[in-house]
Each structure stands twice: as structure tokens, then as C-alpha cells.
Enzyme design. Structure first.
Site, PDB file in Angstrom:
ATOM      1  NE  ARG A  30      -3.908  -2.121   2.218  1.00 13.39           N
ATOM      2  CZ  ARG A  30      -3.757  -3.431   2.376  1.00 13.39           C
ATOM      3  NH1 ARG A  30      -2.586  -3.906   2.716  1.00 13.39           N
ATOM      4  NH2 ARG A  30      -4.775  -4.250   2.201  1.00 13.39           N
ATOM      5  CG  HIS A 114      -3.108 -11.534   6.099  1.00 11.14           C
ATOM      6  ND1 HIS A 114      -2.598 -10.250   6.226  1.00 11.14           N
ATOM      7  CD2 HIS A 114      -4.347 -11.495   6.639  1.00 11.14           C
ATOM      8  CE1 HIS A 114      -3.497  -9.477   6.817  1.00 11.14           C
ATOM      9  NE2 HIS A 114      -4.561 -10.213   7.085  1.00 11.14           N
ATOM     10  CB  CYS A 122      -4.406 -29.040  -4.618  1.00 11.48           C
ATOM     11  SG  CYS A 122      -5.656 -29.444  -5.868  1.00 11.48           S
ATOM     12  CB  CYS A 143      -6.312 -34.333  -7.588  1.00 11.22           C
ATOM     13  SG  CYS A 143      -6.548 -32.550  -7.333  1.00 11.22           S
ATOM     14  CB  SER A 181       0.940  -3.286  11.818  1.00  8.74           C
ATOM     15  OG  SER A 181      -0.394  -3.339  11.316  1.00  8.74           O
ATOM     16  CB  SER A 182      -0.812   0.935   8.478  1.00  6.53           C
ATOM     17  OG  SER A 182      -1.646  -0.083   7.935  1.00  6.53           O
ATOM     18  CB  ILE A 225      11.274  -2.679  13.209  1.00  4.54           C
ATOM     19  CG1 ILE A 225       9.968  -1.957  12.870  1.00  4.54           C
ATOM     20  CG2 ILE A 225      11.010  -3.841  14.173  1.00  4.54           C
ATOM     21  CD1 ILE A 225       9.033  -2.772  12.006  1.00  4.54           C
TER      22      ILE A 225
END
Length: 235
Positions: A30, A114, A122, A143, A181-182, A225
Site C-alpha cells: 500500500r 494471512h 491444491c 488430482c 503495522s499501519s 524496527i
């Protein structure tokens, strides 16, 4: 102040976002100039619809993302967190990142909200493979189903097990540290609030201000950080 909190907390949880990864060189999604979403429309290349209707572009986009992760590695901050886990200085990591760098650095108790680019599975039968298979051009399962990275696509729910682990860890935390993190993406940004509601001290380290800074007991902006963790590591 922070040294006392780290030393006296009986359950410290770390929450990491894109800023943790960008210090390794990875582009985020972003940022105004170089974010991936400035180059690609996520609905066209990183969604369930793309997987179903635009398979070639979906595979091309994620093959580049998997290759991109292979070009980088954990930085000193990842290593410090892994060492802190060994010493029981922290007790778990909740991450929005999909690069797998926490585990590569040696951390074990990690909730990947995430998913991860280190594995593919698969879409049809769920069988899991190494991401190396994706890079080798093997895009189909035995498969016959399509292999896809084990990340959360736009239009999908967060994986249940990591979400439940994150909720439990946030609820138990005495000290909850946000790194890079935002705190703008839901539902992941609720975990700092859950920790705070259960009595935790909340520390936010991010380059820019976040919507949750008003809830924090300590906010650190405009610092790397890795540098902040190195400083804390000397306590």
C-alpha cells in the site's frame, strides 16, 4: 519504562506488519510510490475471482511474489525476536506478513493471519506442496487441480486456526508490541484492542502514526524496527 515492561511481563505478544518485512527489502502493498497495488489491481490478480477466471495472470503474479521472497532474508530484528522466544522473553508472534521470515529466523509460535508464500496447496483437494514446486512450473496437483500459494486471497476469510491462536494470545497478553503495522486492515487490527481490553500494556512501533495510537501506552515513530529491537535487546 519499556525495559521494565519487557522484564516483568509474564506473557508478551508481538504483532508484525508490512514494516517488519520492508526492512528486509520486500515491497509492501500500500505504499504510495512502490506498493504492489500501485502496479496491479488486486481484484484482477490476487482474488478468488482471478484464480477462477484469470488463472494465467494469477499464476504469473504469484510466481513473481514467491520469487521475490526468495531474494530476501530475515533481518536482525527477526533474529532478535527468535532469540527472545528461546529465552521466553516473548511468547508468540501474530503476523500479517506472508514471507515466512519469522520461522526462517527460528521463531516457532507464529500465527500467520494471512497465510504464507512458503507453501502452495491444491485449490481442489487441499494437498500441500513446497513453493519450490510453484517455481518449477508445476502448477497442477496430481488430482488435476490448480496449485496456488497458501495465502489469503481477496474475497477469502482468514484461516481459522491462526485467527483463534491470535485471539487467545491477545487475550492472555500482559504486554502487546506492534511492529511495523499501519493497523488499518480489519479484522487483524482488532488484536491490539483485544489485548488492551484484557489489561495489556500496548506498544506501537511504526514509521507513521496509526489509528490506534491513542490507545497505546507507548508510541515510537520514524525509527527502524531493527534498531529499536537492538536497543531493547541490551536491557
Amino acid at each position: 519504562m519499556i525495559s521494565d515492561w519487557i522484564q516483568t511481563s509474564t506473557h508478551t505478544v508481538v504483532f508484525t506488519g508490512a514494516g517488519m518485512s520492508t526492512e528486509s527489502g520486500l515491497p509492501d502493498f500500500r505504499s504510495a510510490n512502490q506498493g504492489l497495488w500501485q502496479q496491479k489491481d488486486p481484484s484482477l490478480v490476487a482474488s478468488v475471482q482471478a484464480l477462477n477466471d484469470n488463472v494465467e495472470e494469477f499464476i504469473d503474479f504469484y510466481r513473481k511474489r514467491v520469487l521475490g521472497v526468495k531474494e530476501y532474508e530475515p533481518h536482525a530484528g527477526h533474529q532478535i525476536l527468535a532469540e527472545w522466544e528461546k529465552r521466553s522473553r516473548i511468547h508468540s508472534i501474530i503476523t500479517q506478513n506472508v514471507d515466512g521470515f519469522h520461522q526462517q529466523a527460528g521463531s516457532h509460535k507464529v500465527a500467520e493471519l494471512h497465510g504464507t508464500l512458503q507453501k502452495v496447496h491444491c485449490q481442489a483437494c487441499g494437498m500441500s506442496y513446497s513453493s519450490e514446486d510453484f517455481l518449477d512450473g508445476s502448477y497442477h496437483c496430481s488430482c488435476g487441480g490448480i496449485l496456488r500459494p497458501s495465502v489469503v486471497l481477496f474475497g477469502e476469510m482468514l484461516p481459522e486456526a491462526p485467527f483463534e491462536m491470535a485471539f487467545a494470545e491477545a487475550s492472555r497478553a500482559e504486554l502487546f508490541i506492534v511492529l511495523g503495522s499501519s493497523l488499518s486492515v480489519t479484522p487483524a487490527n482488532q488484536f491490539p484492542l483485544i489485548a488492551k481490553e484484557h489489561g495489556a500494556k500496548l506498544v506501537i512501533v511504526n514509521q507513521e502514526a496509526t489509528p490506534l495510537d491513542g490507545y497505546a501506552d507507548l508510541v515510537i515513530n520514524n525509527r527502524q524496527i531493527g534498531d529499536v529491537l537492538d536497543e531493547w535487546n541490551r536491557f
